[in-house]
Design a protein around this motif. Structure first.
Motif, PDB file in Angstrom:
ATOM      1  N   GLU A  10     -10.280  -0.109   0.376  1.00  0.00           N
ATOM      2  CA  GLU A  10     -10.576   0.117   1.792  1.00  0.00           C
ATOM      3  C   GLU A  10     -11.929   0.798   1.954  1.00  0.00           C
ATOM      4  O   GLU A  10     -12.720   0.448   2.835  1.00  0.00           O
ATOM      5  CB  GLU A  10      -9.484   0.973   2.428  1.00  0.00           C
ATOM      6  CG  GLU A  10      -8.129   0.300   2.540  1.00  0.00           C
ATOM      7  CD  GLU A  10      -7.115   1.193   3.221  1.00  0.00           C
ATOM      8  OE1 GLU A  10      -7.527   2.174   3.891  1.00  0.00           O
ATOM      9  OE2 GLU A  10      -5.904   0.936   3.078  1.00  0.00           O
ATOM     10  N   GLN A  57     -14.829  -1.700   0.671  1.00  0.00           N
ATOM     11  CA  GLN A  57     -15.014  -2.817   1.602  1.00  0.00           C
ATOM     12  C   GLN A  57     -15.600  -4.049   0.924  1.00  0.00           C
ATOM     13  O   GLN A  57     -16.237  -4.878   1.559  1.00  0.00           O
ATOM     14  CB  GLN A  57     -15.908  -2.390   2.775  1.00  0.00           C
ATOM     15  CG  GLN A  57     -15.324  -1.244   3.593  1.00  0.00           C
ATOM     16  CD  GLN A  57     -16.223  -0.814   4.737  1.00  0.00           C
ATOM     17  OE1 GLN A  57     -17.255  -1.407   4.999  1.00  0.00           O
ATOM     18  NE2 GLN A  57     -15.825   0.241   5.418  1.00  0.00           N
ATOM     19  N   GLN A  82       0.842  -1.187   0.000  1.00  0.00           N
ATOM     20  CA  GLN A  82       0.000   0.000   0.000  1.00  0.00           C
ATOM     21  C   GLN A  82       0.877   1.236   0.000  1.00  0.00           C
ATOM     22  O   GLN A  82       1.861   1.320   0.735  1.00  0.00           O
ATOM     23  CB  GLN A  82      -0.917  -0.008   1.230  1.00  0.00           C
ATOM     24  CG  GLN A  82      -1.690   1.284   1.446  1.00  0.00           C
ATOM     25  CD  GLN A  82      -2.683   1.558   0.336  1.00  0.00           C
ATOM     26  OE1 GLN A  82      -2.282   1.955  -0.754  1.00  0.00           O
ATOM     27  NE2 GLN A  82      -3.945   1.342   0.590  1.00  0.00           N
ATOM     28  N   LEU A  98      -5.806   0.366  -4.146  1.00  0.00           N
ATOM     29  CA  LEU A  98      -5.828  -0.291  -2.844  1.00  0.00           C
ATOM     30  C   LEU A  98      -6.554   0.562  -1.801  1.00  0.00           C
ATOM     31  O   LEU A  98      -7.268   0.035  -0.943  1.00  0.00           O
ATOM     32  CB  LEU A  98      -4.397  -0.583  -2.389  1.00  0.00           C
ATOM     33  CG  LEU A  98      -3.613  -1.571  -3.262  1.00  0.00           C
ATOM     34  CD1 LEU A  98      -2.191  -1.724  -2.750  1.00  0.00           C
ATOM     35  CD2 LEU A  98      -4.311  -2.919  -3.314  1.00  0.00           C
ATOM     36  N   LYS A  99      -6.379   1.865  -1.889  1.00  0.00           N
ATOM     37  CA  LYS A  99      -7.085   2.754  -0.956  1.00  0.00           C
ATOM     38  C   LYS A  99      -8.586   2.745  -1.251  1.00  0.00           C
ATOM     39  O   LYS A  99      -9.414   2.751  -0.335  1.00  0.00           O
ATOM     40  CB  LYS A  99      -6.535   4.169  -1.069  1.00  0.00           C
ATOM     41  CG  LYS A  99      -7.008   5.104   0.048  1.00  0.00           C
ATOM     42  CD  LYS A  99      -6.442   4.658   1.387  1.00  0.00           C
ATOM     43  CE  LYS A  99      -6.834   5.612   2.502  1.00  0.00           C
ATOM     44  NZ  LYS A  99      -6.283   5.206   3.816  1.00  0.00           N
ATOM     45  N   GLN A 100      -8.948   2.696  -2.535  1.00  0.00           N
ATOM     46  CA  GLN A 100     -10.364   2.605  -2.882  1.00  0.00           C
ATOM     47  C   GLN A 100     -10.986   1.320  -2.363  1.00  0.00           C
ATOM     48  O   GLN A 100     -12.145   1.314  -1.940  1.00  0.00           O
ATOM     49  CB  GLN A 100     -10.539   2.700  -4.405  1.00  0.00           C
ATOM     50  CG  GLN A 100     -10.330   4.100  -4.963  1.00  0.00           C
ATOM     51  CD  GLN A 100     -10.496   4.147  -6.473  1.00  0.00           C
ATOM     52  OE1 GLN A 100      -9.901   3.356  -7.198  1.00  0.00           O
ATOM     53  NE2 GLN A 100     -11.322   5.061  -6.943  1.00  0.00           N
ATOM     54  N   GLN A 106     -13.573   9.544   0.722  1.00  0.00           N
ATOM     55  CA  GLN A 106     -13.527   9.306  -0.712  1.00  0.00           C
ATOM     56  C   GLN A 106     -13.406  10.596  -1.512  1.00  0.00           C
ATOM     57  O   GLN A 106     -12.825  10.606  -2.600  1.00  0.00           O
ATOM     58  CB  GLN A 106     -14.776   8.538  -1.143  1.00  0.00           C
ATOM     59  CG  GLN A 106     -14.819   7.113  -0.638  1.00  0.00           C
ATOM     60  CD  GLN A 106     -15.906   6.310  -1.331  1.00  0.00           C
ATOM     61  OE1 GLN A 106     -15.964   6.250  -2.547  1.00  0.00           O
ATOM     62  NE2 GLN A 106     -16.763   5.685  -0.531  1.00  0.00           N
ATOM     63  N   LYS A 132     -15.529  -7.693  -0.706  1.00  0.00           N
ATOM     64  CA  LYS A 132     -14.753  -8.902  -0.415  1.00  0.00           C
ATOM     65  C   LYS A 132     -14.451  -9.730  -1.665  1.00  0.00           C
ATOM     66  O   LYS A 132     -13.589 -10.604  -1.628  1.00  0.00           O
ATOM     67  CB  LYS A 132     -15.510  -9.775   0.592  1.00  0.00           C
ATOM     68  CG  LYS A 132     -15.764  -9.092   1.930  1.00  0.00           C
ATOM     69  CD  LYS A 132     -14.475  -8.662   2.611  1.00  0.00           C
ATOM     70  CE  LYS A 132     -14.753  -8.035   3.973  1.00  0.00           C
ATOM     71  NZ  LYS A 132     -13.513  -7.520   4.604  1.00  0.00           N
ATOM     72  N   GLN A 189     -19.429   2.435  -0.787  1.00  0.00           N
ATOM     73  CA  GLN A 189     -19.126   1.759   0.473  1.00  0.00           C
ATOM     74  C   GLN A 189     -19.976   0.506   0.618  1.00  0.00           C
ATOM     75  O   GLN A 189     -21.119   0.458   0.165  1.00  0.00           O
ATOM     76  CB  GLN A 189     -19.379   2.704   1.650  1.00  0.00           C
ATOM     77  CG  GLN A 189     -18.852   2.189   2.978  1.00  0.00           C
ATOM     78  CD  GLN A 189     -18.944   3.231   4.083  1.00  0.00           C
ATOM     79  OE1 GLN A 189     -19.425   4.333   3.859  1.00  0.00           O
ATOM     80  NE2 GLN A 189     -18.485   2.884   5.261  1.00  0.00           N
TER      81      GLN A 189
END
Length: 214
Positions: free
Chosen positions: A141, A144, A33, A137-139, A41, A146, A68
């Motif tokens: 988070e 969320q 990361q 990668l931040k997006q 966002q 899976k 989200q």
């Protein structure tokens, strides 16, 4: 407790395998990361749109659709939506139909992201993915989600750095960085070869059933 969790997970995998699902476990290189400090966002979107990391870019940056608690994250190599988040292309319209009519989800239930945030020439894509992978990668988070649906071999190989044959992993559920990957056909590939749509539809229905059991 960890042993019990692993036993229950193994039982679930065996149950899914008995229903016809295939699993494999390639060894991935998980990207590190980057140090983005965005706390929401809106900040991240502004950071992406003002990005100067790739001098090779030939279009304005597009952050994509990031919702989200996404039930699914659809991932392409290059941006699929335009800067106004419109489904302007045939490929984008195809994905919209997949979300709404195959998975029976609203667009608010999914995220549509790309590894590259701009149009980048093919000979520079590998270097540029390394530069902006942290945005994606931040997006993740924020989203969320899976399960990441990888739309095409390019997105898969640039994300995982896996050197195996794409046919060996396509349509299978893979574990990556504590998330699940589901590689499938690229949208442009389906537009060029419409005879593949039947197989693609079957793969996506398999994923839909898997999500129900999860």
């Amino acid at each position: 407790m960890q042993t019990l969790h692993q036993a229950l997970l193994l039982k679930k995998l065996y149950l899914l395998q008995s229903c016809g699902f295939d699993f494999c476990n390639p060894q991935f290189l998980v990207p590190a990361q980057s140090g983005f400090q965005s706390q929401n966002q809106g900040d991240l979107k502004s950071l992406i749109e003002s990005c100067k990391l790739c001098v090779q870019k030939s279009s304005s940056a597009c952050a994509g659709l990031c919702n989200q608690d996404s039930k699914l994250v659809f991932l392409t190599l290059l941006p699929l939506l335009d800067s106004q988040l419109r489904f302007a292309s045939k490929a984008a319209q195809m994905l919209k139909n997949i979300v709404e009519h195959v998975f029976n989800l609203n667009l608010q239930n999914v995220s549509i992201l790309s590894l590259l945030k701009c149009e980048i020439p093919q000979n520079a894509q590998k270097v540029c993915v390394e530069s902006c992978i942290g945005y994606f990668l931040k997006q993740l988070e924020f989203a969320q989600g899976k399960v990441i649906v990888l739309l095409g071999a390019d997105a898969y190989f640039h994300l995982t750095q896996d050197g195996s044959c794409y046919e060996n992993v396509q349509g299978k559920l893979l574990e990556w960085n504590r998330l699940s990957l589901f590689p499938t056909f690229g949208l442009n590939q389906l537009l060029r070869q419409p005879e593949l749509k039947v197989k693609a539809h079957k793969e996506l229905l398999n994923l839909k059933e898997l999500l129900k059991k999860g």
